[in-house]
Design an enzyme around this catalytic site. Structure first.
Site, short mmCIF file in Angstrom:
data_model
loop_
_atom_site.label_atom_id
_atom_site.label_comp_id
_atom_site.label_asym_id
_atom_site.label_seq_id
_atom_site.Cartn_x
_atom_site.Cartn_y
_atom_site.Cartn_z
N VAL A 1 0.86 -1.17 0.00
CA VAL A 1 0.00 0.00 0.00
C VAL A 1 0.91 1.23 0.00
O VAL A 1 1.66 1.45 0.95
CB VAL A 1 -0.94 0.00 1.22
CG1 VAL A 1 -1.87 1.21 1.18
CG2 VAL A 1 -1.73 -1.31 1.30
N TYR A 2 0.84 2.00 -1.08
CA TYR A 2 1.72 3.15 -1.26
C TYR A 2 1.01 4.44 -0.86
O TYR A 2 -0.18 4.61 -1.13
CB TYR A 2 2.17 3.26 -2.72
CG TYR A 2 3.17 2.20 -3.09
CD1 TYR A 2 4.54 2.44 -2.96
CD2 TYR A 2 2.76 0.96 -3.55
CE1 TYR A 2 5.46 1.47 -3.29
CE2 TYR A 2 3.69 -0.02 -3.88
CZ TYR A 2 5.03 0.23 -3.75
OH TYR A 2 5.95 -0.73 -4.07
N TYR A 3 1.79 5.34 -0.27
CA TYR A 3 1.28 6.64 0.17
C TYR A 3 2.09 7.76 -0.45
O TYR A 3 3.27 7.60 -0.76
CB TYR A 3 1.36 6.74 1.70
CG TYR A 3 0.24 5.99 2.36
CD1 TYR A 3 -0.97 6.62 2.65
CD2 TYR A 3 0.35 4.64 2.65
CE1 TYR A 3 -2.02 5.93 3.23
CE2 TYR A 3 -0.69 3.94 3.23
CZ TYR A 3 -1.86 4.59 3.52
OH TYR A 3 -2.91 3.89 4.07
N ALA B 1 -1.90 6.27 -2.50
CA ALA B 1 -1.57 6.42 -3.93
C ALA B 1 -2.10 5.23 -4.73
O ALA B 1 -2.75 5.41 -5.75
CB ALA B 1 -0.06 6.56 -4.12
#
Length: 176
Positions: free
Chosen positions: A36-38, A103
Site C-alpha cells: 500500500v503506497y502513500y 496512492a
C-alpha cells in the site's frame, strides 16, 4: 543500505525456474504481498522519485521508504529503509491522520530464490504480468553489484531491456 536491482519482463517463468534449478538454486519461499503506497502531504513522491509503502505479507507488516533511483549500468540503485511494525492497519491510520494520501495498492505472488548475497524473485503482479527481479543489497559497491546482476540475468536466460519503472508506476500508468 543501497538496493541495487534489475527487473525484466518474463514470458516463460518455468524456463527461469528450470535454469535456477540447474544452478542448484531452490525456491526459498513463496508468499503473497500487498503493498500500500502513500504520497506525502508536503511533496509529491512521483515528482521526487521517492516511495513510502506499507507491506503486508506472510511475515507481518513492514514500512519502507525508498529514495530516488540512480542508474547503475543496466541496474538501478536506491537508498532503502525498512522497519517492521506491529500493525499495518494502525500505521496506515497514523499516516492518514498525518495527511499522507493513499496512492495505490500493488498485489503480487512472489517466489524467492537466494544465491548467497543475491536475491532473485519471480513476481506475478496483478494487472501487470510476470517479472524477474535480481537484487543485491550493498553499502557502497553499486557498480560491482550491477555487473554481477547482469551476469546472473544472462545465466538465467533473461533477455530484453531492463525495466526501470516500479510496479507502482506501471500500475498507475495503466489506470490513466
Amino acid at each position: 543500505m543501497l538496493e541495487v536491482e534489475a527487473k525484466f519482463g518474463v514470458r516463460d517463468p518455468e524456463d527461469v525456474r528450470v535454469r535456477l534449478d540447474r544452478k542448484g538454486v531452490q525456491m526459498a519461499r513463496r508468499q503473497r504481498e500487498r503493498d500500500v503506497y502513500y504520497n506525502a502531504p508536503h511533496r509529491d513522491f512521483g515528482q521526487t522519485d521517492e516511495a513510502l509503502r506499507v507491506r503486508y505479507d506472510d511475515t507481518g507488516f513492514t514500512v519502507t521508504y525508498k529514495g530516488p533511483r540512480v542508474r547503475v549500468g543496466s541496474a538501478k540503485a536506491r537508498e532503502e529503509f525498512n522497519l517492521k511494525v506491529a500493525s499495518g492497519e494502525t500505521l496506515e491510520g497514523i499516516l492518514s491522520r498525518l495527511g499522507f494520501r493513499l496512492a495505490a495498492t500493488v498485489s503480487k505472488m512472489r517466489e524467492f530464490y537466494e544465491m548467497g548475497d543475491v536475491t532473485v524473485t519471480l513476481d506475478d503482479v496483478e494487472g501487470l504480468g510476470t517479472f524477474i527481479e535480481i537484487e543485491i543489497l550493498t553499502e557502497d559497491d553499486k557498480e560491482d553489484a550491477a555487473d554481477r546482476i547482469g551476469v546472473i540475468a544472462k545465466e538465467l536466460g533473461v533477455d530484453g531491456p531492463p525495466i526501470y519503472t516500479s510496479y507502482l508506476e506501471m500500475l498507475l500508468s495503466r489506470q490513466q
